[in-house]
Motif scaffolding. Structure first.
Motif, PDB file in Angstrom:
ATOM      1  N   ALA A  80      20.722 -14.582 -50.985  1.00 14.41           N
ATOM      2  CA  ALA A  80      20.826 -14.931 -49.559  1.00 14.41           C
ATOM      3  C   ALA A  80      20.249 -17.003 -49.868  1.00 14.41           C
ATOM      4  O   ALA A  80      20.294 -17.071 -49.216  1.00 14.41           O
ATOM      5  N   ALA A  81      19.774 -16.551 -51.654  1.00 13.84           N
ATOM      6  CA  ALA A  81      19.826 -18.066 -51.924  1.00 13.84           C
ATOM      7  C   ALA A  81      20.024 -17.524 -53.208  1.00 13.84           C
ATOM      8  O   ALA A  81      19.972 -16.988 -53.966  1.00 13.84           O
ATOM      9  N   ALA A  82      20.317 -19.594 -53.379  1.00 11.38           N
ATOM     10  CA  ALA A  82      21.030 -19.671 -55.211  1.00 11.38           C
ATOM     11  C   ALA A  82      19.183 -19.312 -56.414  1.00 11.38           C
ATOM     12  O   ALA A  82      19.157 -20.451 -55.818  1.00 11.38           O
ATOM     13  N   PRO A  83      19.849 -19.266 -57.552  1.00 13.25           N
ATOM     14  CA  PRO A  83      19.173 -19.776 -58.328  1.00 13.25           C
ATOM     15  C   PRO A  83      18.793 -20.854 -59.427  1.00 13.25           C
ATOM     16  O   PRO A  83      20.346 -21.218 -59.953  1.00 13.25           O
ATOM     17  N   THR A  84      17.841 -22.249 -58.509  1.00 12.96           N
ATOM     18  CA  THR A  84      18.523 -22.929 -58.624  1.00 12.96           C
ATOM     19  C   THR A  84      18.444 -23.974 -59.626  1.00 12.96           C
ATOM     20  O   THR A  84      19.266 -24.486 -59.845  1.00 12.96           O
ATOM     21  N   ALA A  85      18.105 -23.805 -60.238  1.00 14.73           N
ATOM     22  CA  ALA A  85      17.665 -24.434 -61.407  1.00 14.73           C
ATOM     23  C   ALA A  85      18.923 -23.395 -63.157  1.00 14.73           C
ATOM     24  O   ALA A  85      19.524 -24.778 -63.666  1.00 14.73           O
ATOM     25  N   GLY A  86      19.976 -22.769 -62.875  1.00 15.16           N
ATOM     26  CA  GLY A  86      20.943 -22.829 -63.046  1.00 15.16           C
ATOM     27  C   GLY A  86      22.237 -23.208 -62.500  1.00 15.16           C
ATOM     28  O   GLY A  86      23.023 -22.993 -63.041  1.00 15.16           O
TER      29      GLY A  86
END
Length: 339
Positions: free
Chosen positions: A171-177
């Motif tokens: 439901a949310a991005a793994p933002t470091a990626g």
């Protein structure tokens, strides 16, 4: 330890509203825990800090377009459904927006199937049953569930998706990626660094601030993850060769350390299932040697995790420095590499 210990002031203009273009042109703050040395670099220079015996672990979860517009039946009043966890082919745990959404209430998904609320889980959370499987329709019906602090619409859904995303469920991005481009990954592999991939499906609870005065009393959320055998073997090989395990993102850290803490042995085992691991200062990191991460919200469990890997004092000082230096914060913001 108090929740207020993890508070800091951030001017609103520091919150990134759009991703960097290209992705790897974002800034990279590099911090060495041993000597407190700081360097200000660009993300595509990440390979400079990786060596041939290292393993870089990525989270290849895929964000689903989980926000659905709906109308109430009867009456036609507007409602919204945000998919959180699939409980069955047609049954989901969701968050709802709109009044009067009690068990038994029916909804018409715009241009899609009907649904009925089965259970009230408290607050905006419900269990909902669709008249047919919703998953195959999401690309057509759904919108990306952007965090509440991003007010600028996406130009395309891929902006909130890593370039290596494979397994739908977040439901949310793994933002470091989000910073990685195929060129960056190729440059890393050219140095002889092994790329390994886990899956952890990110829930919206990742954005919820800790409201309890004592962080230990915060009800930590559960997320499903999978650390496969090839990742276990890659980590074992790297450790034996004197290399470091570099985790791209707090989600990857959570998955790897979950696997490690299920065993009393030195080697990390394969793991698949839900994790409720809560990482606070004083945590014993058994796997991760370096962490790549974005800049996180005040009072968040993610900031607490990063403060466990370095120290709270170091992290808050770095955040203050990043603010002064004009770094961009949160999901579309810049990155930090903690060595």
């Amino acid at each position: 330890m108090r929740t207020t210990d993890f508070d800091y002031f951030l001017p609103e203009e520091c919150i990134a509203q759009r991703p960097a273009k290209p992705r790897d042109s974002s800034r990279l703050l590099v911090f060495n825990r041993d000597d407190d040395h700081v360097e200000h670099r660009i993300f595509h220079q990440l390979p400079d800090y990786l060596n041939a015996n290292d393993v870089l672990v990525l989270n290849e979860t895929r964000v689903i377009p989980a926000r659905l517009k709906a109308q109430k039946i009867p009456g036609g009043g507007r409602a919204e459904v945000l998919l959180l966890h699939r409980l069955g082919d047609m049954t989901w745990e969701v968050m709802v927006g709109g009044g009067g959404l009690k068990p038994g209430k029916k909804l018409q998904i715009i241009n899609g199937p009907q649904a009925q609320i089965r259970e009230d889980l408290g607050g905006p959370r419900r269990v909902i049953v669709f008249s047919e499987a919703i998953t195959p329709m999401l690309d057509r019906l759904g919108e990306m569930p952007l965090p509440p602090y991003i007010h600028t619409p996406l130009e395309e859904n891929s902006e909130y998706q890593t370039t290596f995303a494979r397994h739908p469920g977040s439901a949310a991005a793994p933002t470091a990626g989000l910073h990685f481009t195929p060129n960056t990954i190729a440059a890393i592999e050219d140095k002889g660094v092994r790329i390994a991939k886990i899956t952890l499906h990110v829930g919206l609870d990742t954005f919820v601030p800790v409201r309890e005065d004592d962080p230990n009393k915060h009800p930590i959320h559960s997320e499903w993850c999978h650390v496969p055998l090839d990742v276990v073997q890659a980590i074992k090989t790297a450790k034996e060769a004197g290399g470091k395990v570099v985790a791209a993102g707090t989600t990857t850290v959570r998955a790897l350390e979950t696997a490690a803490h299920t065993s009393s042995h030195q080697n990390i085992p394969e793991f698949e299932g839900p994790t409720s691991l809560y990482i606070l200062p004083g945590f014993d990191f058994r796997v991760v040697d370096a962490m790549l991460t974005n800049f996180h919200l005040p009072r968040s469990t993610l900031l607490m995790m990063v403060s466990a890997f370095a120290s709270k004092e170091q992290i808050l000082q770095l955040y203050k420095m990043a603010t002064i230096e004009g770094y961009r914060f949160y999901s579309f913001g810049d990155a930090m590499l903690i060595l």
